[in-house]
Design a protein around this motif. Structure first.
Motif, mmCIF file in Angstrom:
data_model
loop_
_atom_site.group_PDB
_atom_site.id
_atom_site.type_symbol
_atom_site.label_atom_id
_atom_site.label_comp_id
_atom_site.label_asym_id
_atom_site.label_seq_id
_atom_site.Cartn_x
_atom_site.Cartn_y
_atom_site.Cartn_z
ATOM 1 N N LEU A 55 0.701 -1.205 0.204
ATOM 2 C CA LEU A 55 -0.063 0.015 0.191
ATOM 3 C C LEU A 55 0.967 1.169 0.070
ATOM 4 N N ILE A 56 2.047 1.357 0.871
ATOM 5 C CA ILE A 56 2.994 2.382 1.054
ATOM 6 C C ILE A 56 3.700 2.831 -0.212
ATOM 7 N N PHE A 57 4.731 1.345 -1.362
ATOM 8 C CA PHE A 57 5.063 1.625 -2.437
ATOM 9 C C PHE A 57 3.475 2.206 -2.770
ATOM 10 N N GLY A 58 2.529 1.480 -3.494
ATOM 11 C CA GLY A 58 1.709 1.903 -4.130
ATOM 12 C C GLY A 58 1.549 3.700 -4.307
ATOM 13 N N LEU A 59 1.101 4.016 -2.860
ATOM 14 C CA LEU A 59 0.809 5.062 -2.799
ATOM 15 C C LEU A 59 1.779 5.739 -3.336
ATOM 16 N N ILE A 60 3.748 5.607 -3.051
ATOM 17 C CA ILE A 60 4.812 6.475 -2.884
ATOM 18 C C ILE A 60 4.474 6.893 -4.755
ATOM 19 N N VAL A 61 4.541 5.706 -5.339
ATOM 20 C CA VAL A 61 4.401 5.403 -6.901
ATOM 21 C C VAL A 61 3.569 6.171 -7.444
ATOM 22 N N ALA A 62 2.630 6.273 -7.109
ATOM 23 C CA ALA A 62 0.676 7.220 -7.767
ATOM 24 C C ALA A 62 1.043 8.651 -7.810
ATOM 25 N N ILE A 63 1.333 8.865 -6.226
ATOM 26 C CA ILE A 63 1.937 10.313 -5.823
ATOM 27 C C ILE A 63 3.020 11.167 -7.038
ATOM 28 N N TYR A 64 4.107 9.494 -7.038
ATOM 29 C CA TYR A 64 5.018 10.118 -8.431
ATOM 30 C C TYR A 64 4.829 10.553 -8.905
ATOM 31 N N GLY A 65 3.816 9.803 -9.689
ATOM 32 C CA GLY A 65 3.214 9.861 -10.828
ATOM 33 C C GLY A 65 2.169 11.146 -11.238
ATOM 34 N N VAL A 66 1.465 10.945 -10.309
ATOM 35 C CA VAL A 66 0.247 13.152 -10.214
ATOM 36 C C VAL A 66 1.125 13.425 -10.248
ATOM 37 N N LEU A 67 1.534 13.495 -9.531
ATOM 38 C CA LEU A 67 2.184 15.008 -9.528
ATOM 39 C C LEU A 67 3.520 15.377 -10.288
ATOM 40 N N THR A 68 3.986 14.751 -11.087
ATOM 41 C CA THR A 68 4.984 14.141 -12.677
ATOM 42 C C THR A 68 4.213 14.916 -13.567
ATOM 43 N N PHE A 69 2.761 14.465 -13.943
ATOM 44 C CA PHE A 69 2.663 14.204 -15.222
ATOM 45 C C PHE A 69 1.410 15.511 -15.024
ATOM 46 N N ILE A 70 0.746 15.006 -13.988
ATOM 47 C CA ILE A 70 -1.084 16.370 -14.029
ATOM 48 C C ILE A 70 -0.329 17.828 -14.641
ATOM 49 N N PRO A 71 0.013 18.133 -14.296
ATOM 50 C CA PRO A 71 0.681 19.832 -15.116
ATOM 51 C C PRO A 71 0.194 19.512 -15.987
ATOM 52 N N ARG A 72 0.539 18.534 -16.732
ATOM 53 C CA ARG A 72 0.710 19.024 -18.669
ATOM 54 C C ARG A 72 -0.526 19.150 -18.685
ATOM 55 N N ILE A 73 -1.600 18.726 -18.435
ATOM 56 C CA ILE A 73 -3.113 18.977 -18.574
ATOM 57 C C ILE A 73 -3.952 19.577 -17.616
ATOM 58 N N ASP A 74 -2.601 20.677 -17.358
ATOM 59 C CA ASP A 74 -3.833 21.904 -16.621
ATOM 60 C C ASP A 74 -4.208 22.784 -17.262
ATOM 61 N N PRO A 75 -4.901 23.245 -17.527
ATOM 62 C CA PRO A 75 -5.868 24.628 -18.580
ATOM 63 C C PRO A 75 -4.324 25.573 -18.223
ATOM 64 N N PHE A 76 -3.529 25.964 -17.646
ATOM 65 C CA PHE A 76 -2.660 26.606 -16.981
ATOM 66 C C PHE A 76 -0.915 26.257 -17.891
#
Length: 219
Positions: A55-76
């Motif tokens: 669970l902890i490893f999955g959470l860390i990997v998920a945070i890494y993926g989300v915070l890395t790539f989600i800015p690229r779909i930001d309207p700004f």
């Protein structure tokens, strides 16, 4: 924007360190370990060590993926792109905090109690780091003080993050001091982050937006 290995060295090293720590301490853990603690640091929920680690490893990997790539779909994104490195730096701070919490959890699994004073010190340093960079954040939907008034006005965004940066640095410093003095963590959060969140997340941006709106200067 292409994937840049240089930008990923720190998070990849943190993930590798997570793996190394797991390999070192996993055999010494009990079959069921604490995964949740009350305000006194006493365990009140347990999982098997296999489940907890996954669970902890999955959470860390998920945070890494989300915070890395989600800015690229930001309207700004067009205004974010020149400061994308800053967002990745904040991502690395979050991952460092997660690794720190993981280490405290390993210690708690052996000692039977979470060191809340150390948790408070770690959170204090985290808030100080975040506060130091908040004034440089470009307006976006995923990082920073994202409330209707900051997202609606570039002026409100910039001024709120300058004020918020000072508040977060100051609150983090007070949190470290109180934690080292072993003050109850509920009290610590109540006198540090709660006022910071209420003032910078609601009172200041709302009042500034209304003032600029009356003056016709909100943009």
């Amino acid at each position: 924007m292409k994937w840049n290995l240089k930008q990923e060295i720190v998070p990849l090293c943190l993930l590798a360190l997570f793996g190394v720590l797991t390999a070192m301490f996993y055999p010494t853990l009990a079959e069921r370990i604490p995964t949740h603690f009350n305000i006194e640091g006493t365990p009140n929920q347990y999982h098997s060590k296999q489940t907890a680690v996954l669970l902890i490893f999955g959470l860390i990997v998920a945070i890494y993926g989300v915070l890395t790539f989600i800015p690229r779909i930001d309207p700004f994104w067009k205004t974010i792109q020149p400061k994308y490195d800053l967002l990745l730096l904040l991502r690395d701070f979050v991952l460092m905090l997660m690794l720190f919490i993981y280490i405290l959890s390993i210690v708690a699994a052996h000692e039977g109690k979470l060191r809340l004073d150390l948790m408070g010190v770690g959170l204090g340093f985290f808030f100080m780091l975040m506060g130091n960079y908040m004034p440089k954040l470009p307006r976006n939907w995923f990082f920073g003080i994202r409330v209707p008034w900051t997202l609606s006005s570039e002026v409100v965004w910039k001024r709120t993050h300058i004020v918020g940066g000072w508040w977060f640095v100051g609150s983090g410093l007070v949190m470290i001091i109180l934690s080292l003095l072993k003050v109850n963590q509920l009290v610590v959060m109540g006198v540090t982050m709660l006022p910071a969140a209420v003032y910078t997340g609601f009172i200041y941006p709302f009042m500034l937006y209304r003032k600029l709106q009356r003056e016709g200067k909100k943009d």
